[in-house]
Design an enzyme around this catalytic site. Sequence first.
Site, PDB file in Angstrom:
ATOM      1  N   GLY A 127       0.808  -1.209   0.000  1.00 34.17           N
ATOM      2  CA  GLY A 127       0.000   0.000   0.000  1.00 34.17           C
ATOM      3  C   GLY A 127       0.841   1.259   0.000  1.00 34.17           C
ATOM      4  N   SER A 212       2.609  -6.613  -3.713  1.00 32.15           N
ATOM      5  CA  SER A 212       2.002  -5.342  -4.084  1.00 32.15           C
ATOM      6  C   SER A 212       3.068  -4.249  -4.082  1.00 32.15           C
ATOM      7  CB  SER A 212       0.844  -5.016  -3.138  1.00 32.15           C
ATOM      8  OG  SER A 212       0.144  -3.886  -3.585  1.00 32.15           O
ATOM      9  N   ASP A 290     -11.230 -24.049 -19.958  1.00 32.48           N
ATOM     10  CA  ASP A 290     -10.882 -25.012 -18.908  1.00 32.48           C
ATOM     11  C   ASP A 290     -10.024 -26.155 -19.431  1.00 32.48           C
ATOM     12  OD1 ASP A 290     -10.756 -26.609 -16.685  1.00 32.48           O
ATOM     13  OD2 ASP A 290     -12.909 -26.887 -16.459  1.00 32.48           O
ATOM     14  N   ASP A 293      -5.596 -27.010 -20.755  1.00 29.77           N
ATOM     15  CA  ASP A 293      -4.436 -27.596 -20.087  1.00 29.77           C
ATOM     16  C   ASP A 293      -4.557 -29.109 -19.937  1.00 29.77           C
ATOM     17  OD1 ASP A 293      -6.302 -27.920 -18.054  1.00 29.77           O
ATOM     18  OD2 ASP A 293      -5.572 -26.214 -16.897  1.00 29.77           O
ATOM     19  N   ASP A 297     -11.323 -29.138 -14.905  1.00 29.36           N
ATOM     20  CA  ASP A 297     -11.287 -29.085 -13.439  1.00 29.36           C
ATOM     21  C   ASP A 297     -11.729 -27.737 -12.884  1.00 29.36           C
ATOM     22  OD1 ASP A 297      -9.203 -27.571 -14.348  1.00 29.36           O
ATOM     23  OD2 ASP A 297      -7.635 -28.608 -13.224  1.00 29.36           O
ATOM     24  N   ASP A 458      -5.125 -10.197 -11.245  1.00 32.13           N
ATOM     25  CA  ASP A 458      -4.846  -9.011 -10.437  1.00 32.13           C
ATOM     26  C   ASP A 458      -5.668  -7.846 -10.985  1.00 32.13           C
ATOM     27  OD1 ASP A 458      -3.738  -6.788  -9.118  1.00 32.13           O
ATOM     28  OD2 ASP A 458      -1.721  -7.634  -9.141  1.00 32.13           O
ATOM     29  N   HIS A 495      -5.270  -9.876  -6.377  1.00 32.13           N
ATOM     30  CA  HIS A 495      -4.112  -9.097  -5.960  1.00 32.13           C
ATOM     31  C   HIS A 495      -3.495  -9.671  -4.683  1.00 32.13           C
ATOM     32  CE1 HIS A 495      -1.457  -5.705  -5.846  1.00 32.13           C
ATOM     33  NE2 HIS A 495      -1.865  -5.354  -4.643  1.00 32.13           N
TER      34      HIS A 495
END
Length: 576
Positions: A127, A212, A290, A293, A297, A458, A495
Site C-alpha cells: 500500500g 504489491s 478449462d 491444459d 477441473d 490481479d 491481488h
Amino acid sequence: MKTFTTTPTRPLTLAAAMAALLAGCGTAPRALLLPQLAAATPATLQACSNLASSLALPDTRITSSELVAAGPITVQGNTTQAPAHCLVKGKMKERTGPVDGASYAIGFEMRLPQNWNGRFLHQANGGLDGSVVTALGAVSGAAPVAPGLVQGFAVLSSDAGHAAPTPFFGLDPQARLDYGYQAVGTLTPMAKNLIKSAYGKAPDRSYIAGCSNGGRHAMVAASRYAEQYDGVLAGNPGFSLPKAATAQLWKAQQYAKVSTPGANSQPDLSTAVTPAEFKLIGNQIVARCDALDGATDGQVNDVKACQTTFNLQTDVPSCTGARDGSCLTPAQKTVLASIFAGPKNSKGEALYPGTWFDPGVAGRNFAFWHFNAPATRDAGAVAFLFTTPPSTMEAFKATTGLQFAMNFSMETDYPKMFATSGPYAEPSWSYMTPPNAADLGTLKNRGAKMMVYHGVADGVFSPIDTANWMDRVQANHGGKADDFARLFLVPGMNHCSGGPAADQFDMLAPLVAWVEQGKAPDSVTANARGAGAKVVNAELPASWSANRTRPLCVYPKVARYNGTGDVESASSFSCK
C-alpha cells in the site's frame, strides 16, 4: 583473482571454470558461469534488552528492545505460533518537513529469533506504507503457513519514512524519495549492524520480499541495492505503480459510462458490472478455456491460449431485454473490452498494459480494485505522489476522490509523473520504479537470485506488465535469465491472494534453497484454502476439493494434466 564456486567448500578458479566449459563436448552447465553463494550458519541471540541503551547507530534511535516469549501472533486474522525472539523498535532520520512542517522519520521494528538461522529478511510492506506492521515475515501466498520469523529469519518491517497510511506525505520531497527507494537504502545497513550487535555476527545471507507495493520495493532493491541482497522475492509487483494508479482513474471513467447515478448524483461504479455479471464472465471463460491444459477441473492454467480462445463479444450472451445477470449489454462489452485492453492516449499509444481474461475476474478483490480503489486510494496517490508538483491539501479536499478521478486527463495530467518542479527534483516515475528494470547484471554476477509471482487476475497491477518485464529480462540476458530470475504466474488469483485459486504457497524457502544450495525451483506447490484451512477462501468453487494442490510453473511454462491421476493433486500435472 576472483574465484567461482560450485559448492561452498570447493573453490573453482575462473581459469578452471573456462577449461571445464571448453572440455569434452562443451556442454558444461550454464550455472558454472555464476558464483554459488555459501549457506548461512545459525547463531543464538546474545543481546536484547540492553540494545536500546548500548547500541549507537548513525541517525538511529532505538526506542525499545524486549524479549518476547514463544507464542501466538495474529496478523490480519491469521494466527501464527512464533518462536521466542527479541523485539526492537526504533526510528531513523527524524526531521521536520520543510514544506508542510510535519514530523518525519523512518520507523521500524525488528524481530530477532532466539535461535537464528543466520539470515536477514527485509519485509517490504504494501500500500502506501505509513505504519510499522508486525515483522513476522509473511511475505508470500495467502495465510502463509511458514512466515520468515518461524523459519528463523531476523525480520525487519518499516513504515518507509512516514507515520500514516495516507498520501499526504507526498507534499514532502524527501518523504517521496524515502517511499520510492531511499528508506530501503537507509534501513538495510542499520538492520545488518543491529543484527551483528544482537548475535555477535552479521547476517550471512540477506533477503528482501513483499507483495504489491512490497513487491515493488523488492523489484527496486533488485536494481538499486543488488549488492545488499542475496535473494529477492517480489509478489504481484507494482513496479510501474505511477502508471498503474493513473490507469485506475481511467478505468473509473470508462465504468462511469455504464453506471447509474448514486445518491450524490455521482456515478455508482459498482453498478457498471454487477457481481452476478462478473461471475457470468468467469463462468464463460471456464467453459471456453478449462480444457486447454488437458484437465476439465474448473481452473484455467493456460491463460495465454485462453486469450485467443475466449471472445467477450461472442462467448458471453448479449442482453435483449433487462439486465438480470445472464447477459451483458453491448455498451458493457465495449467498456470491458477497452478496460482489459488497457488505456491509450489520443495518439493510440498504450499507456499501461491491460489484463488477461481469467476466471478470477469474478473475485471480490478484483471488483474492489476496479470500483472502490480509484476514488479511495488511487486519486490521493496520484494527486500527492505521482503528480509533480503535488496537489495542495485545499484543492484536493475541495473535491471528492471520484470527482478527481473523473477529471483526470490522460493527455495533460498523465505526463506529470515524469515532471520535476522546484524542490521536487526527481520525477515520481524515477523514484518509484527500478532503473533499467530488465538489467539484473549486478544481481546475477554476484550469485544472487530473484523469484517473482503474480496473480493472473490481479485487478490493479497488470500481470501482462510483469510477463512483459520477464520477456525483456530474458532478451537482455541472452535467453539465460532462468539462471537467476524466475516468474511464476498464479491462475485465478487476485491481488496477492483471493479469487478461485490455489493461492497458499511458500516461495521464501525455495528462494533460500536456490540462493544457498543452487537448487533452482522448476515449480512451487500451491494449496487451495478449502474447509479446514487456517483461513478459508470462500471463493473456491464448490466442485474443488478442499485440499486441491497445483504446481506453479516457471513462466512461460504451464501446468498441464498428465492424462492420468487425481485432478485435485499437483502430482498429476507437469510444467510444459
